[in-house]
Design a protein around this motif. Structure first.
Motif, PDB file in Angstrom:
ATOM      1  N   MET A   1      66.917  44.889  30.158  1.00  0.00           N
ATOM      2  CA  MET A   1      67.709  44.776  31.519  1.00  0.00           C
ATOM      3  C   MET A   1      66.862  45.124  32.811  1.00  0.00           C
ATOM      4  O   MET A   1      67.098  44.541  33.888  1.00  0.00           O
ATOM      5  N   ALA A   2      65.799  45.510  32.396  1.00  0.00           N
ATOM      6  CA  ALA A   2      65.087  46.628  33.406  1.00  0.00           C
ATOM      7  C   ALA A   2      64.460  45.564  34.449  1.00  0.00           C
ATOM      8  O   ALA A   2      64.930  45.667  35.513  1.00  0.00           O
ATOM      9  N   CYS A   3      63.463  44.909  34.288  1.00  0.00           N
ATOM     10  CA  CYS A   3      63.055  43.589  34.964  1.00  0.00           C
ATOM     11  C   CYS A   3      63.652  42.501  34.717  1.00  0.00           C
ATOM     12  O   CYS A   3      62.693  41.751  34.160  1.00  0.00           O
ATOM     13  N   GLY A   4      65.290  42.279  35.192  1.00  0.00           N
ATOM     14  CA  GLY A   4      65.008  40.509  34.421  1.00  0.00           C
ATOM     15  C   GLY A   4      64.307  39.511  34.774  1.00  0.00           C
ATOM     16  O   GLY A   4      63.481  38.759  33.914  1.00  0.00           O
ATOM     17  N   SER A   5      63.836  39.531  36.132  1.00  0.00           N
ATOM     18  CA  SER A   5      63.192  37.809  36.560  1.00  0.00           C
ATOM     19  C   SER A   5      61.830  38.454  36.931  1.00  0.00           C
ATOM     20  O   SER A   5      61.236  37.464  37.238  1.00  0.00           O
ATOM     21  N   GLY A   6      61.698  40.024  37.157  1.00  0.00           N
ATOM     22  CA  GLY A   6      60.388  40.798  36.929  1.00  0.00           C
ATOM     23  C   GLY A   6      59.411  40.296  35.861  1.00  0.00           C
ATOM     24  O   GLY A   6      58.859  39.903  35.695  1.00  0.00           O
ATOM     25  N   GLY A   7      60.570  40.208  34.406  1.00  0.00           N
ATOM     26  CA  GLY A   7      59.755  40.163  33.926  1.00  0.00           C
ATOM     27  C   GLY A   7      59.035  38.331  32.982  1.00  0.00           C
ATOM     28  O   GLY A   7      58.043  38.040  33.300  1.00  0.00           O
ATOM     29  N   SER A   8      60.314  37.708  33.736  1.00  0.00           N
ATOM     30  CA  SER A   8      59.867  36.473  33.489  1.00  0.00           C
ATOM     31  C   SER A   8      58.814  35.497  34.803  1.00  0.00           C
ATOM     32  O   SER A   8      57.976  35.642  34.393  1.00  0.00           O
TER      33      SER A   8
ATOM     34  N   GLN B   1      56.151  37.794  35.546  1.00  0.00           N
ATOM     35  CA  GLN B   1      55.555  38.206  35.118  1.00  0.00           C
ATOM     36  C   GLN B   1      54.678  37.619  33.853  1.00  0.00           C
ATOM     37  O   GLN B   1      53.611  37.300  34.170  1.00  0.00           O
TER      38      GLN B   1
ATOM     39  N   LEU C   1      54.162  43.749  48.568  1.00  0.00           N
ATOM     40  CA  LEU C   1      54.106  43.706  47.281  1.00  0.00           C
ATOM     41  C   LEU C   1      54.369  42.168  47.599  1.00  0.00           C
ATOM     42  O   LEU C   1      54.093  42.100  45.824  1.00  0.00           O
TER      43      LEU C   1
ATOM     44  N   GLU D   1      50.817  41.655  45.619  1.00  0.00           N
ATOM     45  CA  GLU D   1      50.918  43.066  44.239  1.00  0.00           C
ATOM     46  C   GLU D   1      51.009  41.755  43.095  1.00  0.00           C
ATOM     47  O   GLU D   1      50.973  41.177  42.170  1.00  0.00           O
TER      48      GLU D   1
ATOM     49  N   ARG E   1      57.070  38.161  44.220  1.00  0.00           N
ATOM     50  CA  ARG E   1      57.602  38.734  45.343  1.00  0.00           C
ATOM     51  C   ARG E   1      59.012  38.296  46.485  1.00  0.00           C
ATOM     52  O   ARG E   1      60.299  38.725  45.959  1.00  0.00           O
TER      53      ARG E   1
ATOM     54  N   THR F   1      62.095  35.928  44.370  1.00  0.00           N
ATOM     55  CA  THR F   1      62.381  37.530  43.840  1.00  0.00           C
ATOM     56  C   THR F   1      63.417  38.001  45.176  1.00  0.00           C
ATOM     57  O   THR F   1      64.862  38.314  44.864  1.00  0.00           O
ATOM     58  N   ILE F   2      62.632  38.290  45.685  1.00  0.00           N
ATOM     59  CA  ILE F   2      63.765  38.832  46.992  1.00  0.00           C
ATOM     60  C   ILE F   2      65.133  37.712  47.760  1.00  0.00           C
ATOM     61  O   ILE F   2      66.250  37.923  47.784  1.00  0.00           O
TER      62      ILE F   2
ATOM     63  N   THR G   1      67.595  37.283  44.860  1.00  0.00           N
ATOM     64  CA  THR G   1      68.167  38.520  44.629  1.00  0.00           C
ATOM     65  C   THR G   1      69.485  38.366  46.004  1.00  0.00           C
ATOM     66  O   THR G   1      71.089  38.371  45.040  1.00  0.00           O
TER      67      THR G   1
END
Lengths: 474, 355
Positions: A1-8, A10, A326, A329, A333, A336-337, A340
């Protein structure tokens, strides 16, 4: 769960990288002389959507450079444009932002975002006009459009010739967007002071200078700007106010609000519709990135007016540079913000109020509304008189302590949200008195209204037990 | 409020609290100039208020303090034992340390914890990865390299702490997470879109439905003040970064928070307040809580994360449980961490200084 959508995200990026590699290998092949057809256009230069036109990166490198790593390398100008307009149109139709009977005021700062908002609203209006002209019964009227510019030169002085030039440029932009004709309104920010007291400019300057915190000053101006826009809209019979707030700006707002402790009210500010104002505010560019809007302006040579821009200062400035970092990077991002924050529960006023306007049923049927269920049992929100953000329960509790037996300035101060209390209101009681006297009428009135509204709601709760209709019970 | 950097405010003649002694420091939270004695008093008193207002402990409870030997946990151990005495909390306090088996880092910091055991008179329990899992971090790093090692360490530590707490038969576990850590977590959860974590990362007590609830008495305590307290009290703590993640402390988010603090000290508290007040509907579905079929630890999957990782290590497939596609629990696991060397948005990937 650490990076739910962050992972996706990526994985999305990995995929993109993979695609790029594929493209590179293709390029190599052709470079080796194994050109497959007589076509000059290489495969990787074609739009991924229509697969027939050159991508922006190929056809117009200057424009594509604005959004490096963005859509420039994937879409042709035509598909890019229709994609962007599609996001705008989807936001408008699915949230019932504009109905045929509306008179829409577009807030125009001269920057790219509001320029695109203006352009898109104009295009939509043109289409509506065409449909109107073509239809037999002419049942759907065409919505009206006006443009407003708030002149802040009282606070951020601009040389007068530059200012006049900028206004001329804007007039030209607006007059070029015809037919249909659009009204253009310029109002100094001091116009929030009623016109009879001619010292509005001085009072405004004094008011703004009384705020010692840089961020607080920035934010106060933002609130005053909204008041001016509302006033222009009200006085000229507009029914909706369109802002050019794009994903990037909203992402910044999410973080600044969090940093200022406005977590409770944040959900109110970032929805497509914000009807807590007398004239409902809509954000049709909520899903568009700043880069995309910049690129469109470059592609279509949409003129922007640069002179009148002030960089954010204090916390707002710090946050925008953080978000920029961000975004570099990870290009998704900002989305995503905003996504959220989009998961936070909106308020009941975050939708266009229902009207009993059956005349336009035809238009209404087409609106796919994502209904926010109104929760009728909830009390009306109390709002901060300065920033108009809904107050949380903890804010309200501290308010009740200072209800009676204080000067009006103190009572006013106690009604503000904690954030405004800290960054806008003066700490010294005597300067607070001065500050209170400098406030424009709409803000003072809001403090008083809030009281009535709450009182009315309380009364409704106990209505059946009251023996008299009057307030004092006689 | 936002004073330019480098401009030293005029030094006041007297402490702004007691008005008697000379001020010795500018309090990071409020920028008030106060004397050392008043700083100790407000620092300890605030923590006492947090403990009382949030009813973190009940009289007679056994409480373990997660002790790494770093500044946060050392100050926590000192302050908790002090407050326990002063305000008669009636708590049985213990120190609980995890030995990850990192030569040159944890062995040294454990020495600090052992000294703390004597200094504060708190019984110490050390649980080691070697005993629990059969692997030290040194061995794991030797096998998998410096990529993803923090994932192993983090997953193992979480469980190790719970197991240690169970061995001590404690009712609660107190950790040294400070306000800066929590503010950073709030931001990170916004940046990565994790609404479920966003809703619970500001709770002062977590895992109340689990075997051993954890609490954070330093939730509102600034990192800078903890350092200041440790410095003035000359507390014995260990301040070296983990050798396997030397750059972990320089995340974007951490730097951003430090910049914010410089500009407006109360921003850290404001972020936490925002985190507490976010309107998140409680109907957001939570993962179903079950137990691991292998070790019996709480898990939402068939096997708990530690067992999956351990299985990978033992079978010589260390990527197991790290890559999404090859998980044992057919569900994809999402603990994908980036490599250590690159600059990341987050700073404390592995909780170098506290648990």
């Amino acid at each position: 769960m650490a990076c739910g959508s962050g992972g996706s995200c990526q994985s999305g990026c990995y995929k993109d990288n993979g695609d790029e590699e594929d493209q590179h290998s293709q390029k190599k092949e052709t470079a080796n002389g194994v050109a497959t057809s007589g076509n000059d256009v290489n495969n990787q230069d074609l739009c991924v959507k229509c697969k027939s036109n050159e991508t922006i990166a190929t056809a117009n490198p200057a424009a594509a450079a604005i959004a490096s790593g963005g859509d420039g390398g994937r879409f042709c100008a035509e598909c890019f444009r229709s994609n962007l307009f599609g996001k705008f149109r989807f936001a408008v139709t699915s949230n019932a932002m504009i109905s045929p009977s509306d008179n829409v005021l577009v807030a125009f700062s001269g920057g790219t975002s509001s320029r695109v908002a203006l352009q898109f609203v104009h295009e939509m209006q043109c289409k509506a006009q065409k449909n109107f002209d073509a239809s037999r019964d002419r049942s759907l009227p065409v919505f009206g459009v006006g443009v407003a510019f708030v002149d802040e030169s009282d606070v951020y002085p601009v040389p007068s010739h530059q200012f006049d030039e900028a206004i001329e440029d804007m007039k030209l932009i607006v007059s070029n967007l015809t037919p249909p004709r659009k009204g253009f309104h310029v109002a100094p920010i001091a116009s929030i002071y009623s016109s009879d007291s001619g010292d509005g400019h001085d009072r405004l300057k004094e008011l703004v200078n009384a705020v010692s915190d840089v961020t607080g000053k920035d934010d106060l101006l933002l609130h005053l700007r909204m008041l001016s826009l509302q006033k222009i809209a009200r006085q000229n019979g507009y029914t909706k106010l369109v802002l050019g707030s794009c994903t990037s700006m909203i992402a910044c707002h999410v973080l600044t609000a969090t940093v200022k402790g406005q977590g409770y009210s944040l959900a109110a500010d970032i929805q497509y519709v914000d009807a807590r104002w007398e004239i409902p505010v809509v954000l049709p560019l909520r899903d568009c990135l700043k880069q995309e809007l910049d690129m469109l302006c470059c592609l279509d040579s949409l003129n922007v007016v640069k002179v009148l821009h002030n960089p954010h200062s204090g916390i707002n400035g710090l946050v925008s540079s953080f978000v920029k970092l961000l975004q570099e990077e990870n290009p998704s991002r900002e989305c995503t913000i905003v996504r959220t924050a989009g998961k936070l529960t909106p308020f009941h006023f975050n939708r266009i109020p229902e009207t009993d306007d059956h005349a336009h049923l035809a238009s209404r049927r087409r609106q796919k509304k994502f209904n926010l269920k109104p929760n009728e049992s909830l009390p009306p929100e109390s709002f901060c008189p300065i920033c108009n953000s809904p107050l949380s329960k903890s804010d309200l509790l501290s308010l009740n302590d200072v209800e009676n037996g204080h000067s009006s300035a103190e009572t006013f101060g106690a009604k503000c949200c904690l954030s405004c209390q800290f960054q806008i209101l003066p700490k010294e009681p005597s300067s607070m008195e001065d500050f209170y006297l400098l406030l424009p009428q709409p803000i003072v009135a809001r403090a008083k209204d809030g009281n009535h509204c709450n009182q009315r709601w309380l009364r409704e709760q106990i209505q059946d037990c009251l023996l008299s209709d009057s307030e004092d019970g006689t | 409020m936002e004073e330019a950097q480098g401009v030293k405010p005029k030094k006041k003649a007297f402490c702004s609290i007691c008005n008697q002694r000379k001020p010795a420091l500018k309090r990071p939270k409020t920028l008030d100039q106060i004397c050392r004695e008043c700083f100790y008093a407000v620092f300890e008193d605030e923590i006492h208020r947090v403990i009382v207002d949030n009813q973190l402990f009940k009289p007679g409870e056994r409480v373990a303090i997660g002790a790494s030997g770093g500044k946060d946990s050392t100050v926590l151990a000192y302050v908790l034992s002090e407050l326990n005495r002063r305000h008669n909390y009636g708590l049985d306090l213990f120190l609980l340390s995890v030995d990850e088996g990192i030569t040159g880092y944890r062995d040294d910091s454990l020495e600090t914890v052992k000294r703390n055991e004597i200094q504060y008179g708190l019984p110490l329990k050390v649980v080691s990865y070697k005993d629990l899992y059969g692997w030290t971090m040194d061995e794991i790093v030797k096998l998998i390299g410096l990529k993803n090692n923090c994932t192993f360490c983090g997953v193992f530590r979480r469980q190790a702490l719970d197991r240690g707490a169970a061995l001590l038969k404690v009712d609660k576990l107190a950790t040294g997470h400070n306000a800066d850590d929590i503010a950073e977590t709030v931001l990170l959860n916004i940046l990565r879109g994790d609404i479920a974590r966003l809703s619970r990362c500001t709770s002062i007590t977590t895992g109340e439905d689990g075997p051993i609830p954890r609490c954070k008495p330093f939730k509102y305590t600034y990192e800078k003040e903890i350092v200041m307290y440790a410095y003035f009290k000359r507390l014995d703590y260990f301040s070296t970064e983990c050798i396997y993640s030397p750059n972990a402390y320089r995340g974007f988010a951490r730097e951003f928070i430090k910049d914010l603090e410089r500009m407006r000290p109360r921003a850290i508290l404001d972020i936490i307040r925002s985190g507490e007040n976010f309107r998140i509907s409680t109907s957001t579905k939570m993962p179903e809580q079950g137990t691991c079929e292998r070790c019996g630890y709480i898990s939402s999957q068939k096997w708990c994360k530690a067992c999956v990782l351990l299985e990978g290590l033992n079978r010589g497939l260390p990527k197991l449980g790290i890559n999404r596609s090859r998980g044992l629990n057919s569900d994809h696991t999402k603990d994908v961490k980036r490599s250590n060397g690159t600059k990341n948005i987050e700073s404390k990937q592995c909780g170098t200084l506290d648990f």
